[in-house]
Design an enzyme around this catalytic site. Structure first.
Site, short mmCIF file in Angstrom:
data_model
loop_
_atom_site.label_atom_id
_atom_site.label_comp_id
_atom_site.label_asym_id
_atom_site.label_seq_id
_atom_site.Cartn_x
_atom_site.Cartn_y
_atom_site.Cartn_z
N HIS A 115 -46.38 -28.72 50.40
CA HIS A 115 -47.10 -29.79 49.70
C HIS A 115 -48.54 -29.96 50.19
CE1 HIS A 115 -45.63 -31.84 53.36
NE2 HIS A 115 -46.67 -32.65 53.21
N HIS A 179 -52.91 -40.38 61.03
CA HIS A 179 -51.50 -40.60 60.74
C HIS A 179 -50.64 -39.86 61.75
CE1 HIS A 179 -52.05 -36.74 58.65
NE2 HIS A 179 -50.82 -36.69 58.18
O1 LIG Z 1 -43.33 -32.25 55.83
C1 LIG Z 1 -42.81 -33.37 55.94
O2 LIG Z 1 -41.60 -33.53 55.99
C2 LIG Z 1 -43.67 -34.58 55.97
C3 LIG Z 1 -44.99 -34.48 55.86
C4 LIG Z 1 -45.91 -35.63 55.82
C5 LIG Z 1 -45.52 -36.95 55.96
C6 LIG Z 1 -46.48 -37.97 55.91
C7 LIG Z 1 -47.83 -37.70 55.75
C8 LIG Z 1 -48.22 -36.37 55.62
O3 LIG Z 1 -49.52 -36.02 55.50
C9 LIG Z 1 -47.27 -35.35 55.64
O4 LIG Z 1 -47.67 -34.09 55.45
FE LIG Z 2 -49.46 -33.37 56.22
#
Ligand SMILES: O=C(O)/C=C/c1cccc(O)c1O
Ligand SMILES: [Fe+2]
Length: 329
Positions: A115, A179
């Site tokens: 993603h 984050h």
């Molecule tokens: O890959 C995962 O399970 C979660 C990824 C995540 C979660 C919260 C913020 C982000 O930038 C992420 O890539």
């Molecule tokens: Fe991320």
């Protein structure tokens, strides 16, 4: 031909969480501005700097940087799966220019991305095959990490090469800002999870669903203030956005990874994708930020920003609504 830039935070929660309607409207406006900016620039090709979250890169062989000559999205968190359209000659030129500059990156003829790479392509361009894309993996998750200065140098080397190319090239950086995502670490994962971080064995659909459920639960708890994830840091995020806008990119060279983590959380290393993209733009000459949106959004576990920039003095035909989206909170 000119370069242009669009950097944005990604989050698996972006299409899952439902922030309050006002906030959602703001986010949608910021993303539509980025889309309009990209449409007005009308790139021939995209060069994408993106991290991975143990979906394409594993400890059996973990590079700091890798250019995909062939690549595909794995389709996590509802993102599009499938083959990228990678312009091979441009990808090879990017790799050679980085190597010539002393950046020992890897190349892959079978790169898998998650993603972190696909979501910005969907949001800004409408899909992973909307444009030819050179995907560049920037390790932002798997310790040990090199210094952020190396990401700046990578971007600079690639930007010097791209500035000599005939194509219209959109640079995308995907990640951060502050984050602390609930992504496992090799040091703290239970044995079975650690084994997968090493081998990359395919996850079963049950394991994939458990991971999704865990991230959704963490985001809900974080938004409710009951999770122990490191807080978002809007002050740090705002300072970073200011720094990127002013072009003083070498300032990041003195930042230690420990300091970044203390200030902004373990996943703030993803800002190195922004640094690389801005360094690439800067290598082609002066630039100006044309739109900027920022909010600290616990529901997304993200200091969430969307920024567009273009070389100074280059105008682009506006399409649709180009009013300024929200601002720093
Ligand atoms: O890959 C995962 O399970 C979660 C990824 C995540 C979660 C919260 C913020 C982000 O930038 C992420 O890539
Ligand atoms: Fe991320």
């Amino acid at each position: 031909m000119p370069l242009a830039l669009c950097c944005l935070s990604h989050s698996p929660l972006l299409d899952i969480s439902t922030p309050k309607p006002d906030l959602l409207a703001e986010i949608n406006l910021a993303l539509s501005q980025a889309r309009n900016f990209a449409a007005a620039f009308d790139p021939d090709v995209v060069v994408l700097f993106a991290p991975d979250h143990y979906n394409g890169f594993f400890y059996k062989l973990m590079p700091q940087f890798c250019i995909g000559y062939e690549a595909s999205g794995i389709g996590d968190y509802g993102t599009e799966a499938g083959e990228f359209d990678v312009p091979r000659e441009l990808a090879e030129g990017c790799a050679q220019s980085a190597l010539d500059a002393g950046i020992d990156l890897a190349v892959s003829l079978k790169m898998e991305v998650d993603h972190g790479a696909v979501q910005p392509l969907e949001k800004v361009l409408g899909g992973l095959r909307a444009k030819p894309v050179v995907p560049i993996f920037v390790n932002s998750v798997a310790a040990p990490l090199g210094p952020i200065a190396r990401a700046r140098r990578l971007g600079e080397a690639i930007g010097e090469y791209l500035a000599r190319r005939p194509e219209r090239i959109l640079l995308i950086g995907s990640g951060g800002l502050s984050h602390d995502a609930p992504v496992p670490t090799l040091a703290s994962a239970p044995a079975d999870v650690a084994e997968r971080l090493i081998t990359g064995n395919a996850m079963t659909s049950t394991q994939r669903q458990e991971r999704t459920d865990r991230v959704i639960a963490a985001a809900n708890d974080f938004a409710a203030g009951t999770d122990n994830l490191r807080p978002l840091n809007p002050v740090w995020d705002r300072a970073l956005l200011d720094l990127l806008a002013t072009g003083n990119l070498e300032a990041v060279d003195s930042w230690s990874n420990k300091w970044i983590e203390e200030q902004a959380g373990g996943s703030a290393h993803e800002v190195r994708t922004w640094v690389a993209a801005f360094a690439a733009l800067a290598a082609a000459g002066g630039y100006e930020v044309t739109s900027q949106y920022y909010r600290a959004i616990p529901e997304f576990i993200a200091g969430f920003a969307v920024t567009t920039a273009r070389p100074t003095g280059v105008s682009m035909k506006p399409i649709g609504d180009t009013t300024q989206a929200g601002e720093v909170n």
